[in-house]
Design a protein around this motif. Structure first.
Motif, PDB file in Angstrom:
ATOM      1  N   LEU A  23      -8.291  -4.417 -11.374  1.00 32.24           N
ATOM      2  CA  LEU A  23      -7.297  -3.512 -10.809  1.00 32.24           C
ATOM      3  C   LEU A  23      -6.779  -2.522 -11.860  1.00 32.24           C
ATOM      4  O   LEU A  23      -5.912  -1.697 -11.579  1.00 32.24           O
ATOM      5  N   LYS A  74       0.826  -1.201   0.000  1.00 33.06           N
ATOM      6  CA  LYS A  74       0.000   0.000   0.000  1.00 33.06           C
ATOM      7  C   LYS A  74       0.866   1.260   0.000  1.00 33.06           C
ATOM      8  O   LYS A  74       0.606   2.219  -0.734  1.00 33.06           O
ATOM      9  N   ARG A  90      -1.737  -1.630  -6.070  1.00 32.12           N
ATOM     10  CA  ARG A  90      -3.127  -1.991  -5.831  1.00 32.12           C
ATOM     11  C   ARG A  90      -3.180  -3.482  -5.503  1.00 32.12           C
ATOM     12  O   ARG A  90      -2.411  -4.281  -6.040  1.00 32.12           O
ATOM     13  N   ASP A 111      -8.215  -3.585  -2.593  1.00 32.28           N
ATOM     14  CA  ASP A 111      -8.981  -2.766  -3.522  1.00 32.28           C
ATOM     15  C   ASP A 111     -10.047  -3.593  -4.235  1.00 32.28           C
ATOM     16  O   ASP A 111     -11.084  -3.059  -4.633  1.00 32.28           O
ATOM     17  N   VAL A 112      -9.780  -4.877  -4.412  1.00 31.50           N
ATOM     18  CA  VAL A 112     -10.690  -5.785  -5.113  1.00 31.50           C
ATOM     19  C   VAL A 112     -10.726  -7.114  -4.374  1.00 31.50           C
ATOM     20  O   VAL A 112      -9.687  -7.602  -3.918  1.00 31.50           O
ATOM     21  N   ASP A 116      -9.327  -3.868   4.931  1.00 32.13           N
ATOM     22  CA  ASP A 116      -9.113  -2.512   4.402  1.00 32.13           C
ATOM     23  C   ASP A 116      -7.941  -2.407   3.433  1.00 32.13           C
ATOM     24  O   ASP A 116      -7.808  -1.404   2.728  1.00 32.13           O
TER      25      ASP A 116
END
Length: 233
Positions: A170, A116, A121, A145-146, A142
């Motif tokens: 992504l 991160k 991603r 992203d996917v 958290d």
């Protein structure tokens, strides 16, 4: 014009990472072994917990279910096998309700933090359902992203299809993605991919992987970046 390695590395470095939930993000093998133990017990087949863990390392679900039916003298029909697999999966889904932060695989949380921090991603992929819930119970939801699981793609599709779909979601070209999978599940075996595939569970080279490590604890962002760049130069 002089060769600028730093500039080239910046252009070539990976932009996305796709991690398998089972035995990569989380240590789920014990839940799997217990599910087999409970399901097989209903068929009169009894093995110790460690025996089931060893069997899982050597055989896939289809082979194990065939063996249970043979040992229990049940007809080895497609319907009987499907019933057994569904029973075992039902027990697995019950057991993983107990997932917590202690089940996150070694080194994974620091790896996610560094990914991160460096703008990578991240996607989670699983051949099972309820992946979002599992990630939340692990306390790492958290970071992703996917999230793709059984609900997103047909059960008939191998995990590789989910991994490729995650790469698309992504918005990253396959050649800029790293996929981290459990080699013991053989989910990538025999499949060709433009992804850079890291296999966890073996120090020896594994077919269809670009790099294999014995444990997730060996993975770092810098290590992944170096291995990824090695194939580019």
């Amino acid at each position: 014009m002089a060769f600028d390695r730093t500039e080239t590395e910046t252009k070539l470095k990976f932009k996305a990472a796709i991690l398998e939930l089972e035995n990569v993000i989380a240590e789920t093998a014990p839940f799997e072994a217990e599910a087999w133990k409970k399901a097989a017990g209903e068929y009169g087949v009894f093995l110790g917990f460690e025996d089931w863990q060893n069997k899982m390392k050597r055989h896939g679900a289809e082979e194990i279910s065939d063996w249970i039916l043979e040992e229990s003298h049940r007809p080895d029909s497609g319907e009987e096998k499907q019933d057994l697999l569904e029973k075992k999966e039902s027990y697995y889904q019950e057991l993983i309700q107990g997932l917590s932060a202690k089940d996150v695989s070694p080194g994974i949380e620091p790896l996610l933090k560094h990914l991160k921090k460096n703008g990578v991603r991240i996607a989670a992929a699983s051949a099972r359902k309820n992946t979002d819930d599992a990630l939340e119970r692990l306390g790492v939801g958290d970071f992703f992203d996917v999230v793709l699981d059984e609900a997103d793609i047909s059960n008939e599709e191998p995990l590789l299809e989910k991994v490729l779909a995650a790469a698309q979601d992504l918005d990253s070209l396959y050649k800029k993605c790293i996929a981290i999978v459990d080699v013991n599940l053989n989910l990538m075996q025999g499949e060709e991919s433009k992804l850079f595939v890291v296999g966890i569970g073996s120090r020896n080279p594994v077919k269809s992987t670009n790099w294999s490590v014995a444990s997730s604890g060996e993975l770092t962002y810098e290590g992944l970046k170096e291995r990824f760049l090695e194939q580019k130069f």
